[in-house]
Design a protein around this motif. Structure first.
Motif, PDB file in Angstrom:
ATOM      1  N   GLN A  76       8.490  -1.125   5.797  1.00 60.01           N
ATOM      2  CA  GLN A  76       8.074   0.333   5.539  1.00 60.01           C
ATOM      3  C   GLN A  76       9.164   0.989   4.742  1.00 60.01           C
ATOM      4  OE1 GLN A  76       6.472   2.016   9.005  1.00 60.01           O
ATOM      5  NE2 GLN A  76       4.505   0.937   8.942  1.00 60.01           N
ATOM      6  N   LEU A  77       8.890   1.402   3.445  1.00 56.67           N
ATOM      7  CA  LEU A  77       9.906   2.023   2.595  1.00 56.67           C
ATOM      8  C   LEU A  77       9.595   3.587   2.677  1.00 56.67           C
ATOM      9  CD1 LEU A  77      10.387  -0.263  -0.332  1.00 56.67           C
ATOM     10  CD2 LEU A  77      11.669  -0.235   1.669  1.00 56.67           C
ATOM     11  N   SER A  78      10.260   4.294   3.239  1.00 55.84           N
ATOM     12  CA  SER A  78       9.970   6.018   3.249  1.00 55.84           C
ATOM     13  C   SER A  78      10.853   6.203   1.916  1.00 55.84           C
ATOM     14  CB  SER A  78      10.577   6.807   4.356  1.00 55.84           C
ATOM     15  OG  SER A  78       9.864   6.401   5.483  1.00 55.84           O
ATOM     16  N   CYS A  79      10.010   6.869   0.892  1.00 56.26           N
ATOM     17  CA  CYS A  79      10.355   7.274  -0.287  1.00 56.26           C
ATOM     18  C   CYS A  79      10.224   8.492  -0.800  1.00 56.26           C
ATOM     19  CB  CYS A  79       9.549   6.401  -1.329  1.00 56.26           C
ATOM     20  SG  CYS A  79      10.013   4.340  -0.983  1.00 56.26           S
TER      21      CYS A  79
ATOM     22  N   GLN B 158       0.953  -1.232  -0.007  1.00 53.59           N
ATOM     23  CA  GLN B 158      -0.143   0.003  -0.026  1.00 53.59           C
ATOM     24  C   GLN B 158       0.915   1.138  -0.217  1.00 53.59           C
ATOM     25  OE1 GLN B 158      -2.596  -0.956   3.517  1.00 53.59           O
ATOM     26  NE2 GLN B 158      -4.369  -1.097   1.954  1.00 53.59           N
ATOM     27  N   LEU B 159       0.845   2.003  -1.064  1.00 53.28           N
ATOM     28  CA  LEU B 159       1.343   3.276  -0.999  1.00 53.28           C
ATOM     29  C   LEU B 159       0.610   4.583  -0.288  1.00 53.28           C
ATOM     30  CD1 LEU B 159       3.815   5.037  -2.512  1.00 53.28           C
ATOM     31  CD2 LEU B 159       2.170   5.515  -4.331  1.00 53.28           C
ATOM     32  N   ALA B 160       0.884   4.970   0.711  1.00 50.43           N
ATOM     33  CA  ALA B 160       0.496   6.026   1.470  1.00 50.43           C
ATOM     34  C   ALA B 160       1.066   7.516   1.107  1.00 50.43           C
ATOM     35  CB  ALA B 160       0.781   5.833   3.006  1.00 50.43           C
ATOM     36  N   VAL B 161       0.180   8.446   0.413  1.00 42.33           N
ATOM     37  CA  VAL B 161       0.396   9.632  -0.060  1.00 42.33           C
ATOM     38  C   VAL B 161      -0.214  10.620   0.995  1.00 42.33           C
ATOM     39  CG1 VAL B 161       0.300  11.238  -2.011  1.00 42.33           C
ATOM     40  CG2 VAL B 161       0.601   8.757  -2.275  1.00 42.33           C
ATOM     41  N   ASN B 162       0.391  11.786   1.413  1.00 41.17           N
ATOM     42  CA  ASN B 162      -0.328  12.813   2.343  1.00 41.17           C
ATOM     43  C   ASN B 162      -1.264  13.417   1.564  1.00 41.17           C
ATOM     44  OD1 ASN B 162       1.491  12.975   4.593  1.00 41.17           O
ATOM     45  ND2 ASN B 162       3.067  13.071   3.103  1.00 41.17           N
ATOM     46  N   GLY B 163      -2.474  13.712   2.201  1.00 38.74           N
ATOM     47  CA  GLY B 163      -3.466  14.571   1.307  1.00 38.74           C
ATOM     48  C   GLY B 163      -3.082  15.860   1.185  1.00 38.74           C
ATOM     49  N   LEU B 164      -4.092  16.595   0.495  1.00 40.90           N
ATOM     50  CA  LEU B 164      -3.736  17.897   0.433  1.00 40.90           C
ATOM     51  C   LEU B 164      -4.246  18.714   1.672  1.00 40.90           C
ATOM     52  CD1 LEU B 164      -4.959  18.318  -3.351  1.00 40.90           C
ATOM     53  CD2 LEU B 164      -2.780  18.704  -2.509  1.00 40.90           C
ATOM     54  N   PRO B 165      -4.183  19.683   1.920  1.00 45.41           N
ATOM     55  CA  PRO B 165      -4.775  20.506   3.036  1.00 45.41           C
ATOM     56  C   PRO B 165      -6.138  20.193   3.279  1.00 45.41           C
ATOM     57  CG  PRO B 165      -2.999  21.889   2.041  1.00 45.41           C
ATOM     58  CD  PRO B 165      -3.330  20.711   1.087  1.00 45.41           C
TER      59      PRO B 165
ATOM     60  N   GLU C  89       1.775  15.463  -6.174  1.00 45.94           N
ATOM     61  CA  GLU C  89       2.931  16.223  -7.027  1.00 45.94           C
ATOM     62  C   GLU C  89       3.115  17.562  -5.946  1.00 45.94           C
ATOM     63  OE1 GLU C  89       0.490  17.153 -10.296  1.00 45.94           O
ATOM     64  OE2 GLU C  89       1.567  15.517 -11.602  1.00 45.94           O
ATOM     65  N   ALA C  90       2.122  17.690  -4.887  1.00 49.70           N
ATOM     66  CA  ALA C  90       2.311  18.930  -3.992  1.00 49.70           C
ATOM     67  C   ALA C  90       3.208  18.210  -2.816  1.00 49.70           C
ATOM     68  CB  ALA C  90       0.788  18.926  -3.130  1.00 49.70           C
ATOM     69  N   ASN C  91       3.453  17.063  -2.706  1.00 52.19           N
ATOM     70  CA  ASN C  91       4.169  16.517  -1.756  1.00 52.19           C
ATOM     71  C   ASN C  91       4.685  14.765  -2.242  1.00 52.19           C
ATOM     72  OD1 ASN C  91       5.620  15.707   0.444  1.00 52.19           O
ATOM     73  ND2 ASN C  91       4.078  16.105   2.171  1.00 52.19           N
ATOM     74  N   PRO C  92       6.065  14.934  -2.428  1.00 55.83           N
ATOM     75  CA  PRO C  92       6.624  13.785  -3.090  1.00 55.83           C
ATOM     76  C   PRO C  92       6.888  12.844  -1.962  1.00 55.83           C
ATOM     77  CG  PRO C  92       8.160  15.443  -3.248  1.00 55.83           C
ATOM     78  CD  PRO C  92       6.801  15.999  -2.846  1.00 55.83           C
ATOM     79  N   ARG C  93       6.664  13.077  -0.550  1.00 55.96           N
ATOM     80  CA  ARG C  93       7.236  12.295   0.458  1.00 55.96           C
ATOM     81  C   ARG C  93       6.196  11.240   0.778  1.00 55.96           C
ATOM     82  NH1 ARG C  93      11.453  10.810   1.496  1.00 55.96           N
ATOM     83  NH2 ARG C  93      11.187  10.885   3.768  1.00 55.96           N
ATOM     84  N   VAL C  94       6.436   9.667   0.408  1.00 53.02           N
ATOM     85  CA  VAL C  94       5.461   8.489   0.432  1.00 53.02           C
ATOM     86  C   VAL C  94       6.133   7.682   1.324  1.00 53.02           C
ATOM     87  CG1 VAL C  94       4.333   9.583  -1.718  1.00 53.02           C
ATOM     88  CG2 VAL C  94       6.259   7.595  -1.491  1.00 53.02           C
ATOM     89  N   LEU C  95       4.973   6.699   1.712  1.00 56.33           N
ATOM     90  CA  LEU C  95       5.499   5.735   2.284  1.00 56.33           C
ATOM     91  C   LEU C  95       4.928   4.244   1.775  1.00 56.33           C
ATOM     92  CD1 LEU C  95       6.860   4.593   5.125  1.00 56.33           C
ATOM     93  CD2 LEU C  95       4.482   4.288   6.039  1.00 56.33           C
ATOM     94  N   LEU C  96       5.880   3.456   1.332  1.00 56.18           N
ATOM     95  CA  LEU C  96       5.215   2.190   0.834  1.00 56.18           C
ATOM     96  C   LEU C  96       5.450   1.116   1.811  1.00 56.18           C
ATOM     97  CD1 LEU C  96       4.253   0.415  -1.724  1.00 56.18           C
ATOM     98  CD2 LEU C  96       6.987   0.139  -2.266  1.00 56.18           C
ATOM     99  N   SER C  97       4.099   0.574   2.180  1.00 49.10           N
ATOM    100  CA  SER C  97       3.996  -0.472   3.360  1.00 49.10           C
ATOM    101  C   SER C  97       3.734  -1.856   2.628  1.00 49.10           C
ATOM    102  CB  SER C  97       2.925  -0.021   4.251  1.00 49.10           C
ATOM    103  OG  SER C  97       2.857  -0.789   5.382  1.00 49.10           O
TER     104      SER C  97
END
Length: 212
Positions: free
Chosen positions: A109-112, A26-33, A68-76
């Motif tokens: 968990q891969l921080s990417c 599962q790829l976790a991406v930070n949501g927009l504000p 695109e707003a925040n490319p910091r993601v977590l692959l779990s």
């Protein structure tokens, strides 16, 4: 994710070997504000030598603006999980009903940092890497821009190159328990032989004595 010393991988080879056989997560991406995070299930191909994972998603996927707003993601990735009843965990000199139930599992968990790929040639290369991983025996055509059968489909996807910046891995399999309890749990897993029990038992036996 809390990782006790007795649950930590012994070295990078341990989690890399496990991850090589577990390529769906599962790829976790930070949501927009004001929005919750996006969590996208997906297959991926991890390359330990390059320190990256590659995957792709459909162009209409709603996560692209947030990515695109925040490319910091977590692959779990989580697997080899089982429920362990309380009596299996009881202390050798205590009553079975005093044992505390728990879960066994492996998690990586891969921080990417995510890089979106839209160039047709680069997407083709990434797709071919994925197909090569999942179908090493062949049987599929290579993706080539403007060529059948996949060239016309490239515009409908976007590639994702996930460059790994940190790894957190956990092998939770009674690492702190006395050998007598570990033996009891291993025997109980073998006897139950339910989904995941064989894999969990293999981890427990393999990691015996790994506690700090």
């Amino acid at each position: 994710m809390l990782i006790h010393p007795w649950d930590a991988p012994r070295d990078d080879t341990e989690w890399q070997t496990w991850l090589a056989a577990h390529d769906f997560g599962q790829l976790a991406v930070n949501g927009l504000p004001g929005e919750p995070p996006f969590v996208q299930p997906l297959h991926f191909a991890f390359d330990a030598a390059r320190g990256e994972a590659v995957t792709h998603l459909a162009r209409p996927n709603p996560l692209w603006p947030a990515l695109e707003a925040n490319p910091r993601v977590l692959l779990s990735v989580v697997d080899d999980y089982v429920y362990v009843p309380g009596p299996w965990q009881a202390a050798p000199d205590g009553p079975p009903e005093h044992g505390v139930p728990t879960s066994f599992y492996t998690a990586v968990q891969l921080s990417c940092t995510a890089h979106v790929v839209d160039d047709p040639a680069e997407k083709s290369d990434m797709l071919n890497r994925q197909v090569g991983h999942f179908q090493p025996e062949g049987g599929s055509s290579r993706a080539t821009p403007d060529e059948a059968p996949y060239g016309r489909l490239l515009s409908g996807i976007r590639g994702l190159r996930l460059v790994v910046t940190e790894v957190r891995a956990k092998f939770k399999y009674a690492g702190k328990k006395p050998e007598e309890v570990q033996d009891r749990i291993a025997g109980a897993l073998a006897g139950r032989s339910g989904p995941g029990d064989d894999a969990a038992r293999e981890h427990l036996v393999r990691r015996r004595g790994a506690c700090a």
